[in-house]
Design a protein around this motif. Sequence first.
Motif, PDB file in Angstrom:
ATOM      1  N   MET A 205      40.585 -33.993 -46.067  1.00 38.41           N
ATOM      2  CA  MET A 205      39.929 -34.468 -47.006  1.00 38.41           C
ATOM      3  C   MET A 205      39.501 -35.612 -45.843  1.00 38.41           C
ATOM      4  O   MET A 205      38.607 -36.442 -46.026  1.00 38.41           O
ATOM      5  CB  MET A 205      40.540 -34.947 -47.211  1.00 38.41           C
ATOM      6  N   LEU A 206      39.552 -35.651 -44.123  1.00 41.87           N
ATOM      7  CA  LEU A 206      39.566 -36.610 -43.414  1.00 41.87           C
ATOM      8  C   LEU A 206      38.568 -36.495 -42.480  1.00 41.87           C
ATOM      9  O   LEU A 206      37.942 -37.319 -41.518  1.00 41.87           O
ATOM     10  CB  LEU A 206      40.271 -37.156 -42.918  1.00 41.87           C
ATOM     11  N   HIS A 207      38.391 -34.822 -42.004  1.00 34.70           N
ATOM     12  CA  HIS A 207      37.212 -34.066 -41.253  1.00 34.70           C
ATOM     13  C   HIS A 207      38.081 -34.075 -39.808  1.00 34.70           C
ATOM     14  O   HIS A 207      38.262 -33.047 -38.861  1.00 34.70           O
ATOM     15  CB  HIS A 207      35.851 -34.996 -41.245  1.00 34.70           C
ATOM     16  N   ARG A 208      38.326 -35.356 -39.317  1.00 38.18           N
ATOM     17  CA  ARG A 208      38.965 -35.606 -37.975  1.00 38.18           C
ATOM     18  C   ARG A 208      40.061 -35.415 -37.734  1.00 38.18           C
ATOM     19  O   ARG A 208      41.155 -35.722 -38.551  1.00 38.18           O
ATOM     20  CB  ARG A 208      38.449 -37.080 -37.579  1.00 38.18           C
ATOM     21  N   ARG A 209      40.255 -34.386 -36.806  1.00 37.28           N
ATOM     22  CA  ARG A 209      42.153 -33.814 -37.056  1.00 37.28           C
ATOM     23  C   ARG A 209      42.476 -35.700 -36.302  1.00 37.28           C
ATOM     24  O   ARG A 209      44.229 -35.341 -36.731  1.00 37.28           O
ATOM     25  CB  ARG A 209      41.824 -33.165 -35.065  1.00 37.28           C
TER      26      ARG A 209
ATOM     27  N   GLU B  92      26.505 -42.402 -37.119  1.00 36.94           N
ATOM     28  CA  GLU B  92      26.484 -40.375 -37.479  1.00 36.94           C
ATOM     29  C   GLU B  92      27.135 -39.403 -37.545  1.00 36.94           C
ATOM     30  O   GLU B  92      27.889 -38.923 -38.341  1.00 36.94           O
ATOM     31  CB  GLU B  92      26.119 -39.691 -36.769  1.00 36.94           C
ATOM     32  N   ASP B  93      29.162 -40.500 -36.949  1.00 36.17           N
ATOM     33  CA  ASP B  93      29.657 -39.478 -37.254  1.00 36.17           C
ATOM     34  C   ASP B  93      30.697 -40.253 -38.838  1.00 36.17           C
ATOM     35  O   ASP B  93      31.081 -38.992 -39.226  1.00 36.17           O
ATOM     36  CB  ASP B  93      31.020 -40.750 -36.458  1.00 36.17           C
ATOM     37  N   LEU B  94      30.113 -40.712 -39.738  1.00 29.03           N
ATOM     38  CA  LEU B  94      30.780 -41.211 -41.003  1.00 29.03           C
ATOM     39  C   LEU B  94      30.169 -40.141 -41.931  1.00 29.03           C
ATOM     40  O   LEU B  94      30.508 -39.770 -42.816  1.00 29.03           O
ATOM     41  CB  LEU B  94      30.427 -42.674 -41.556  1.00 29.03           C
ATOM     42  N   THR B  95      28.887 -39.512 -41.675  1.00 32.01           N
ATOM     43  CA  THR B  95      28.316 -38.449 -41.552  1.00 32.01           C
ATOM     44  C   THR B  95      28.774 -37.674 -42.011  1.00 32.01           C
ATOM     45  O   THR B  95      28.585 -37.083 -42.996  1.00 32.01           O
ATOM     46  CB  THR B  95      26.581 -38.658 -41.664  1.00 32.01           C
ATOM     47  N   ALA B  96      28.782 -37.102 -41.006  1.00 32.40           N
ATOM     48  CA  ALA B  96      29.553 -36.178 -40.135  1.00 32.40           C
ATOM     49  C   ALA B  96      30.509 -35.962 -42.001  1.00 32.40           C
ATOM     50  O   ALA B  96      31.158 -34.725 -42.410  1.00 32.40           O
ATOM     51  CB  ALA B  96      29.830 -36.231 -38.487  1.00 32.40           C
ATOM     52  N   MET B  97      31.318 -36.763 -41.660  1.00 34.95           N
ATOM     53  CA  MET B  97      32.679 -36.390 -42.355  1.00 34.95           C
ATOM     54  C   MET B  97      32.090 -36.507 -44.186  1.00 34.95           C
ATOM     55  O   MET B  97      32.685 -35.987 -43.870  1.00 34.95           O
ATOM     56  CB  MET B  97      33.276 -38.115 -42.168  1.00 34.95           C
ATOM     57  N   GLN B  98      31.238 -37.577 -44.433  1.00 37.01           N
ATOM     58  CA  GLN B  98      30.885 -36.841 -45.596  1.00 37.01           C
ATOM     59  C   GLN B  98      30.396 -35.593 -46.215  1.00 37.01           C
ATOM     60  O   GLN B  98      30.853 -34.989 -46.731  1.00 37.01           O
ATOM     61  CB  GLN B  98      30.002 -38.066 -46.410  1.00 37.01           C
ATOM     62  N   ASP B  99      30.091 -34.514 -45.001  1.00 37.52           N
ATOM     63  CA  ASP B  99      28.984 -33.635 -44.819  1.00 37.52           C
ATOM     64  C   ASP B  99      30.081 -32.735 -45.450  1.00 37.52           C
ATOM     65  O   ASP B  99      30.423 -32.006 -46.198  1.00 37.52           O
ATOM     66  CB  ASP B  99      27.931 -33.770 -44.086  1.00 37.52           C
ATOM     67  N   ALA B 100      31.357 -32.525 -43.949  1.00 38.07           N
ATOM     68  CA  ALA B 100      32.537 -32.303 -44.115  1.00 38.07           C
ATOM     69  C   ALA B 100      33.047 -32.013 -44.996  1.00 38.07           C
ATOM     70  O   ALA B 100      34.043 -31.200 -46.188  1.00 38.07           O
ATOM     71  CB  ALA B 100      32.999 -32.153 -42.884  1.00 38.07           C
ATOM     72  N   ARG B 101      33.388 -33.363 -46.163  1.00 33.43           N
ATOM     73  CA  ARG B 101      34.461 -33.593 -47.231  1.00 33.43           C
ATOM     74  C   ARG B 101      33.361 -32.737 -48.357  1.00 33.43           C
ATOM     75  O   ARG B 101      34.243 -32.243 -49.105  1.00 33.43           O
ATOM     76  CB  ARG B 101      34.655 -34.652 -47.597  1.00 33.43           C
ATOM     77  N   LEU B 102      32.062 -32.537 -48.507  1.00 31.45           N
ATOM     78  CA  LEU B 102      32.026 -32.233 -49.055  1.00 31.45           C
ATOM     79  C   LEU B 102      31.694 -30.505 -49.503  1.00 31.45           C
ATOM     80  O   LEU B 102      32.254 -29.500 -50.101  1.00 31.45           O
ATOM     81  CB  LEU B 102      29.956 -32.624 -49.190  1.00 31.45           C
ATOM     82  N   GLY B 103      31.427 -30.330 -47.914  1.00 27.71           N
ATOM     83  CA  GLY B 103      31.796 -29.288 -47.631  1.00 27.71           C
ATOM     84  C   GLY B 103      32.858 -28.036 -47.804  1.00 27.71           C
ATOM     85  O   GLY B 103      32.850 -27.396 -47.889  1.00 27.71           O
ATOM     86  N   ALA B 104      34.271 -28.897 -47.690  1.00 32.30           N
ATOM     87  CA  ALA B 104      35.594 -28.427 -47.680  1.00 32.30           C
ATOM     88  C   ALA B 104      35.859 -28.081 -49.662  1.00 32.30           C
ATOM     89  O   ALA B 104      36.707 -27.200 -49.281  1.00 32.30           O
ATOM     90  CB  ALA B 104      36.914 -29.704 -47.267  1.00 32.30           C
TER      91      ALA B 104
END
Lengths: 216, 186
Positions: free
Chosen positions: B45-49, B105-117
């Motif tokens: 949900m949060l992407h970042r550890r 870019e961190d926010l974008t990475a987070m959204q992409d990761a959430r979609l992927g998850a």
Amino acid sequence: MSETDLRAEEFVLGLLDPATEAELTDALEHDRVWAAAVGRARDRLRPLDDTAPDLPGAARLWDGVAARLGPAPARRRWLPLGAATAAGLAVGLFIGGTWFTPDPIVLAVLVDEAGTPTAVVEDFGHADARIRFVRDIQVPQGRQMQVWTLPSAETGPVSLGLLRGAAGTELDAPRLPDPGNGQLYEITLEPAGGSPTGRPTGAILAKGLAARQDGV
Amino acid sequence: MEGGLPVTSAELTDALRGCAGGDRNALRRILNAEGGRMLGIAQRMLHRRDLAEEAVQDAMVRIWQKAHQFHAGDGSAHGWIFAILRNRCRNILRDSARLSTFAPEDLTAMQDARLGAATHAAAGLEEGLALHACLSRLDPAAARAIVLAHVGGFNHDEISDALSVPLGTCKSWIRRGLDTLRRCLS
């Protein structure tokens, strides 16, 4: 039921607006029907949680957690009380005595099937209630006494907690509205650890109706 | 996993009773047994550890505080603790002051990761499970929306963006999907 189920699902998914979500979160504490619907909704979707990876390193988080724990969770406490007292001890002693500060909101004398006074419950509202036995009760091995109240027909019976022997201790009662005149209290004999269903399942040892002590 | 074995529903219920009685070791047992899975849920949900760890710690403290409210009749103990965790994760996601400190870019990475998850989670459901069968019977967009909300912590606005449909359409898809899903699972 499907409106409630749908709302429970949206609640579980975090799709409700913050004000509604806060209100429905509070309702979990006293509305058993709602709490059960939310429990079912969680379990329907739970296989999705089980697809999450099992990541290493969680045990290292303990120190950070421990540093933030309060002394004990807030919960309804059974205030200290004496061991079971002799049958026939006058109830008036409790009412008129100086034992209770503050005064209980309601007092209920619980009687058994034969009408014999068995216990007195004083409910102070908030998180505190006291139970005092006025005759000895034998609890069979593997069983435990559980105290219940019925705040309203809609809510259904709510557990006020488990008792160890005739000297009460423990408990897990939710925050409830202040108790009212005529509110039912009862003690049932349940399997050790408490009713498996969250509702009374065993024999009723004693029951009684509350009387408001403040003239309301 | 490091040492923690998953616990049965009865063991977890017992541990929650222990917490309600003020036993810190009971809470520690929950962390040891379920912490790995909880970190996994939070990380999706949060992407970042670092955020995932914070969410798990917050959740453990909430579990401690609310253990007395858990009733064994109201669904499983696992469902209850995971719900508390997902709630903490969503609070972090909805904390706009906090997210404003992130680089774009961190926010974008987070959204992409959430979609992927969310995609991964849906694909990861075992085929024999009723939820798998029932989700696959839904309109694919409705199924996707429900999984985005549950696994990714997406709200209505984000889901309507992700699926490129108006907000109202998105909401009615989800409601219809949930109704169909419930009937299928019952």
